[in-house]
Design an enzyme around this catalytic site. Structure first.
Site, PDB file in Angstrom:
ATOM      1  N   ARG A  94       0.855  -1.194   0.000  1.00 44.33           N
ATOM      2  CA  ARG A  94       0.000   0.000   0.000  1.00 44.33           C
ATOM      3  C   ARG A  94       0.878   1.226   0.000  1.00 44.33           C
ATOM      4  O   ARG A  94       1.909   1.258   0.675  1.00 44.33           O
ATOM      5  CB  ARG A  94      -0.863   0.068   1.286  1.00 44.33           C
ATOM      6  N   HIS A 112      12.990  -3.346  -1.208  1.00 41.63           N
ATOM      7  CA  HIS A 112      12.498  -3.281  -2.585  1.00 41.63           C
ATOM      8  C   HIS A 112      13.334  -4.228  -3.450  1.00 41.63           C
ATOM      9  O   HIS A 112      14.564  -4.249  -3.337  1.00 41.63           O
ATOM     10  CB  HIS A 112      12.604  -1.846  -3.113  1.00 41.63           C
ATOM     11  N   GLU A 177      17.459 -10.804  -0.258  1.00 42.84           N
ATOM     12  CA  GLU A 177      16.580  -9.962   0.570  1.00 42.84           C
ATOM     13  C   GLU A 177      16.616 -10.440   2.019  1.00 42.84           C
ATOM     14  O   GLU A 177      16.644  -9.644   2.954  1.00 42.84           O
ATOM     15  CB  GLU A 177      15.139 -10.008   0.043  1.00 42.84           C
TER      16      GLU A 177
HETATM   17  C1  GAR Z   1       9.558  -9.016  -1.685  1.00 43.61           C
HETATM   18  O1  GAR Z   1      10.253  -9.431  -2.831  1.00 43.61           O
HETATM   19  C2  GAR Z   1       9.715  -7.525  -1.486  1.00 43.61           C
HETATM   20  O2  GAR Z   1      10.983  -7.045  -1.849  1.00 43.61           O
HETATM   21  C3  GAR Z   1       8.641  -6.980  -2.396  1.00 43.61           C
HETATM   22  O3  GAR Z   1       7.557  -7.846  -2.222  1.00 43.61           O
HETATM   23  C4  GAR Z   1       8.053  -9.153  -1.890  1.00 43.61           C
HETATM   24  C5  GAR Z   1       7.364  -9.593  -0.628  1.00 43.61           C
HETATM   25  O4  GAR Z   1       7.688 -10.912  -0.328  1.00 43.61           O
HETATM   26  N1  GAR Z   1       8.306  -5.625  -2.078  1.00 43.61           N
HETATM   27  C6  GAR Z   1       7.957  -4.716  -2.969  1.00 43.61           C
HETATM   28  O5  GAR Z   1       7.866  -4.934  -4.148  1.00 43.61           O
HETATM   29  C7  GAR Z   1       7.661  -3.340  -2.375  1.00 43.61           C
HETATM   30  N2  GAR Z   1       7.884  -2.318  -3.347  1.00 43.61           N
HETATM   31  P1  GAR Z   1       7.498 -11.496   1.123  1.00 43.61           P
HETATM   32  O6  GAR Z   1       6.037 -11.205   1.525  1.00 43.61           O
HETATM   33  O7  GAR Z   1       7.752 -12.957   0.977  1.00 43.61           O
HETATM   34  O8  GAR Z   1       8.466 -10.807   2.044  1.00 43.61           O
END
Ligand code: GAR
Length: 203
Positions: A94, A112, A177
């Site tokens: 969001r 990100h 990540e």
């Molecule tokens: C992750 O890859 C995160 O970097 C990305 O959503 C995914 C969530 O995975 N975030 C974005 O794109 C925000 N701009 P997760 O729920 O398994 O942590």
């Protein structure tokens, strides 16, 4: 005993980054503890992960609020009620109002899936492949009112390989990540980050 900073995590989905943070915080020597996980999506798998780790959870569905300001005010109230000091956005899908981001300035992190400032926004892995970049990765940064912007604390790079699909590349980035987010949270929780001219300096 060292004081551990109280962390609130905002999630929307599967919560693998939340899991990496839960695992890091399970070590009593880690300088932060997770006191609350909030999802804007009911039934998100991230909530189950938090419950398994014995962490308090809340669902605050954005659809129950008339506008972004009212939703963000509810988030803010819940975080403050739990005495949260640091907020981590972990797959929280969001947009936040400038008022909310200003209120938590210097105390809110986002992860990100790209090497910012390249590929802000969505579909980062597909866009990286289409752009033909040879290196891709992830970024943990302090949140400012602009989307996927703000002082960078940690970045991890991975190669883009011949034959990569968005899914294979995403999996390679995701592993990084899970390393990057605990590292960045540790830096912030230890008070080692100072920001000068939109750049984070790490002591
Ligand atoms: C992750 O890859 C995160 O970097 C990305 O959503 C995914 C969530 O995975 N975030 C974005 O794109 C925000 N701009 P997760 O729920 O398994 O942590």
């Amino acid at each position: 005993m060292r004081v551990r900073r109280k962390v609130g995590i905002l999630v929307s989905g599967r919560g693998s980054n939340l899991q990496a943070l839960l695992d890091a915080c399970a070590d009593p020597a880690f300088p932060a503890e997770i006191v609350l996980v909030i999802s804007n999506v009911a039934g998100a798998y991230a909530l189950e992960r938090a419950e398994k780790a014995g962490v308090a959870t809340l669902t605050i569905p954005h659809k129950s609020y008339p506008d972004r300001a009212a939703f963000d005010a509810a988030l803010d109230a819940a975080l403050r009620a739990a005495a949260v000091e640091i907020v981590c956005l972990a797959g929280f899908m969001r947009l936040l109002t400038p008022e909310f981001t200003r209120a938590w300035a210097g105390r809110m992190l986002n992860i990100h899936p790209s090497l910012l400032p390249s590929f802000k926004g969505l579909h980062t892995h597909q866009r990286a492949i289409e752009a033909g970049v040879k290196l891709h990765g992830c970024t943990v940064h302090l949140v400012t009112p602009d989307l996927d912007d703000g002082p960078i604390l940690v970045q991890k790079a991975v190669p883009v390989l011949l034959g990569d699909t968005p899914d294979t590349l995403a999996a390679r980035v995701l592993e990084q990540e899970h390393q990057a987010y605990p590292e960045a949270l540790r830096l912030l929780a230890e008070g080692r980050v100072t920001v000068t001219a939109n750049r984070a300096e790490i002591a």
